[in-house]
Design an enzyme around this catalytic site. Structure first.
Site, PDB file in Angstrom:
ATOM      1  CG  ASP A   1      -3.960   0.948   6.035  1.00 55.27           C
ATOM      2  OD1 ASP A   1      -4.720   0.618   5.101  1.00 55.27           O
ATOM      3  OD2 ASP A   1      -3.447   2.079   6.122  1.00 55.27           O
TER       4      ASP A   1
ATOM      5  CG  ASP B   1      -5.671  -3.182   2.451  1.00 56.68           C
ATOM      6  OD1 ASP B   1      -5.762  -3.085   1.224  1.00 56.68           O
ATOM      7  OD2 ASP B   1      -5.375  -2.234   3.193  1.00 56.68           O
TER       8      ASP B   1
ATOM      9  CG  ASP C   1      -1.960   1.035   1.225  1.00 52.54           C
ATOM     10  OD1 ASP C   1      -2.292   1.484   0.124  1.00 52.54           O
ATOM     11  OD2 ASP C   1      -2.452   1.400   2.293  1.00 52.54           O
TER      12      ASP C   1
END
Length: 849
Positions: free
Chosen positions: A594, A598, A314
């Site tokens: 996070d 996800d 990410d």
């Protein structure tokens, strides 16, 4: 639901009952879990475990209770550890359920009441305001400057403005749907009336929960290799034990004696200590990872770290600092760095004041964009709170998506001044003058073209750009018609900057043969710019958006992924498809994340890595590794440790198998040569307990080094027992066996079979203790550092003392089936046991000098 199901008075009690019967509760459905007992029983499915259970039964029947107890104890400890890990993994769904808001303000029967969010139904009118969590998916009915943070779903940290619209936005990426809100999102600013459209498992979070339930965890490379190794070893051992049993019966031994010896040989041949040793080694090594801010949730994930060849990371917070920061400004017709403002410059001073006054944020709280503006002013010595108290806001027009502007009026030097900030395309047509070096003049076409060019350049550099203007007013009260005839003040470009250590970490990834990939909910241009700065995006790479991924079949995606280094505006399903595509190419894939969005991909990846600071509980529970500092560079440190761990575990396996092979070959030799029994069953069990525990663990915790990053990731298709590894194990087993046989014949020379067995037993035991030093690394023991691994030295001396305790304690002779030896025979044992290690160390010195 497409149609409105409620009037302005909301639903009636009767309507609610019918809808609850149709749609059920607003809650995530939890799958039925296996009982802990069933999970515990499943830990015994391994083929090697079955053989050991059979061995323990035979040992018990034959009266060898000690060996039975040891085997069963080891198996139970293993099963308990496996069960605990399984139970921890079940927490992901529990965390998802907790995301539902406990209470909601809703219109029922014409009255505004507060109810449990679980009792909401499609059609309910719900009132939300700043600080609330959206209780279910809904469309906007009325909005009053509503800003919602959907980071947990989209991965984008910025607040999204929401407003009513009849437009169908279902084909747009989730983050671009401005007329709907989603369960679990946080209201940052404003208030709204929303109408529930989907509840429970039908919401976006519900879809993620379904994905999480459908997503199967993959076996780690070590698990696969050990599984394959275990099956092959089982077949070999069964055939060998049957052969030895037949030979011993043929030589006149009783069936029970022959069976007991065959079982003892099986116990000696099977490295039953392997699984607990690996577990112990992994547990000890997780302490190293914890010191590097990498918290391991599942022990099995540690060795996977060493196999990673793809890291899907990410952007926000992991590669970047997770905060908007002003980088450049355009003032006085010049592009300036954020550090180049001058306090005495009139234009600069006014810009800093406008950053404070045209903002609702503080230095720590508020919309990230406005916070960045306030921090810029504070960095130049402005007391934000004091200025706001000294100059109260007199009136304002809040930001909305149609105008793309925000205006506020303040008193200044007995005049009223209106500050306005917003998108350049909205402010530009309203400009009539420009402020340069404190002098205000009419704006020209050349000025406008220059402003446009700077704005485009800022945007190309991945910055979010805000334009600023002001005008003096006759009254403090303003309307939309007053937003015109502005003086242009300047542009501000801001970005969520990369972490300083990310660049070095990405470079180390490439050095280690690992491909870093950015997967983000942010926009394409911003993502590519950050990826280029960090080193993830290189010339020739591709950038794909979620809509591009949607159009590709899985086969096309598999063909495409090696060329792509950046994915933008992706959904949870896209993340899983990307991970799966890499896994189809036999790559070990790590995924960081996070948010709630996800979680399925974290679970699907070979190793899921969650953020410890910004991560949701869902992502943490779905992951196997948590970064306590949310830092990409920590992943590289963990990979270094992971590679050393795998190297050490493989060395432990080599140590165990080569020693076991020496014992097996010696038994086979004695059997076919029709010699007396070379080892008793008790001796084999004692050797197993003495040499298959502490020395193997010591090998497993050998201190690592960073040269492992110069190696390429391990091929996941490659088993543990490669041809080279098998050759090494075989040669070492043969070498040790030769000196065992020599010792056996020396003892037999006097016609005493018991002395021959004693010397063979002693040499095997002591040679294996010495052999632990050979598996501490590729180079010779002095190049590695003899004192570097103190546990290896301690393990050797403990084994040495215990062996000599048996050899010099007459009371134990009968139990272990050994005889008293003279001084010359004792010395011969030490010399013969030490010779294999001397030879192997000389070979290492020659090969790696």
């Amino acid at each position: 639901m497409e149609e409105d199901m409620a009037s302005v008075k909301g639903l009636t009690t009767e309507q609610v009952k019918k809808l609850q019967e149709q749609y059920g509760k607003n809650a995530l459905i939890e799958e039925e879990k296996e009982s802990i007992f069933l999970v515990f029983l499943k830990q015994f499915k391994d083929a090697l475990v079955m053989i050991l259970i059979a061995a323990s039964i035979v040992s018990a029947v034959s009266g060898n209770i000690e060996s039975t107890f040891v085997i069963i104890l080891v198996l139970i400890v293993n099963a308990v550890i496996g069960t605990v890990q399984h139970v921890k993994a079940q927490k992901s769904m529990d965390s998802l359920r907790k995301l539902s808001a406990p209470k909601s303000k809703v219109m029922r029967d014409g009255n505004k009441v507060e109810i449990d969010a679980f009792d909401l139904v499609p059609g309910d009118l719900v009132f939300v305001e700043a600080g609330d969590i959206i209780p279910a998916d809904a469309k906007i009915i009325e909005s009053y400057s509503l800003l919602v943070n959907e980071n947990s779903l989209t991965g984008e940290s910025n607040s999204v403005e929401k407003s009513p619209s009849a437009e169908d936005m279902s084909d747009l990426p989730l983050g671009d749907r401005t007329n709907v809100v989603y369960s679990g999102s946080l209201v940052n600013y404003g208030r709204a009336v929303i109408q529930i459209t989907k509840i429970g498992m039908e919401t976006e979070i519900g879809n993620i929960a379904k994905l999480l339930g459908e997503t199967k965890e993959k076996m780690t490379p070590l698990q696969k290799a050990l599984d394959s190794f275990g099956k092959n070893l089982t077949i070999v051992i069964l055939v060998l034990c049957a052969l030895i049993f037949g030979i011993y019966v043929y030589h006149g031994n009783s069936i029970m004696e022959s069976l007991l010896f065959a079982i003892a040989l099986a116990v000696a041949a099977i490295p039953e200590g392997l699984n607990p040793i690996i577990t112990i080694v992994l547990s000890l090594e997780t302490q190293k990872l914890a010191k590097q801010n990498a918290i391991v949730k599942e022990l099995k994930s540690v060795e996977s770290l060493g196999s990673i060849s793809i890291i899907c990371s990410d952007k926000t917070g992991t590669l970047t600092q997770n905060k908007m920061t002003v980088k450049k400004l355009y003032l006085d017709a010049k592009v300036l760095q954020e550090t180049a403002l001058q306090a005495e410059n009139t234009t600069h001073k006014m810009m800093l004041e406008e950053c404070i006054f045209c903002s609702d944020a503080t230095e720590t709280v508020g919309d990230p964009t406005e916070t960045a503006l306030v921090v810029l002013a504070a960095n130049y010595g402005h007391d934000v709170q004091a200025l706001k108290e000294e100059h109260p806001r007199l009136s304002e027009i809040p930001f909305d998506s149609d105008r793309k502007l925000m205006s506020a009026v303040y008193a200044k030097e007995d005049k009223y001044i209106m500050y306005t900030k917003g998108a350049l395309d909205s402010l530009l047509p309203r400009l009539v003058k420009i402020d340069i070096d404190g002098e205000v003049r009419d704006i020209t076409e050349a000025d406008i073209e220059r402003i446009k060019l700077v704005n485009e350049k800022f945007a190309e550099d991945g910055m979010r750009v805000l334009s600023f203007g002001y005008r003096y007013m006759k009254s403090k009260d303003i309307t939309l018609f007053d937003e015109e005839k502005y003086v242009f003040l300047g542009l501000v470009g801001m970005i969520d900057p990369p972490r300083e250590e990310s660049i070095q970490a990405v470079a180390e990834c490439r050095r280690a043969g690992i491909k870093p990939i950015m997967i983000t909910g942010d926009h394409k241009i911003t993502a590519r710019t950050i990826a280029r700065q960090i080193g993830i995006f290189e010339e020739g790479d591709l950038v794909l958006e979620g809509v591009d991924v949607e159009k590709l079949s899985q086969e096309e995606l598999i063909e495409m992924v090696p060329k792509v280094s950046v994915y933008a505006r992706v959904s949870p399903e896209h993340k899983i498809r990307i991970v799966s595509a890499w896994q189809s190419l036999w790559k070990i894939c790590a995924m960081t994340g996070d948010g709630v969005n996800d979680a399925p991909a974290l679970k699907r990846a070979d190793i899921g890595i969650a953020m410890g600071i910004t991560g949701t509980e869902v992502s943490k529970n779905a992951a196997s590794l948590i970064l306590a500092d949310d830092n990409f560079s920590t992943i590289v440190k963990a990979i270094t440790i992971g590679r050393n761990i795998y190297r050490n575990i493989k060395n432990s396996i080599g140590f165990l198998l080569s020693g076991n092979m020496a014992a097996i070959l010696a038994v086979v030799y004695a059997s076919f040569a029709n010699l007396p029994v070379i080892f008793s069953a008790v001796q084999l069990l004692f050797i197993n307990l003495l040499t298959d525990s502490l020395p193997a663990i010591a090998v497993g915790v050998e201190p690592g080094n960073e040269d492992v990053l110069d190696e390429k990731p391990r091929d996941p298709k490659e088993g543990i027992l490669t041809r080279d590894f098998l050759q090494r194990i075989s040669l070492e087993g043969i070498l040790i066996m030769i000196f065992i046989v020599i010792a056996f014949h020396i003892g037999l020379a006097g016609g005493n079979a018991l002395k021959g067995s004693t010397m063979a037993f002693s040499v095997l035991c002591l040679a294996r203790l010495f052999h632990g030093f050979n598996y501490r690394g590729k180079r010779n023991i002095f190049a590695i550092g003899f004192l570097k691994n103190k546990m290896a030295i301690a393990a050797f001396f403990i084994g040495f003392v215990l062996l000599n305790g048996v050899l010099f304690t007459p009371a134990l002779y009968k139990t272990f089936g050994i005889a008293a030896l003279n001084l010359e025979q004792y010395l011969m044992i030490y010399v013969l046991a030490f010779f294999p290690t001397v030879i192997l160390q000389i070979v290492k010195w020659i090969k790696y000098r």
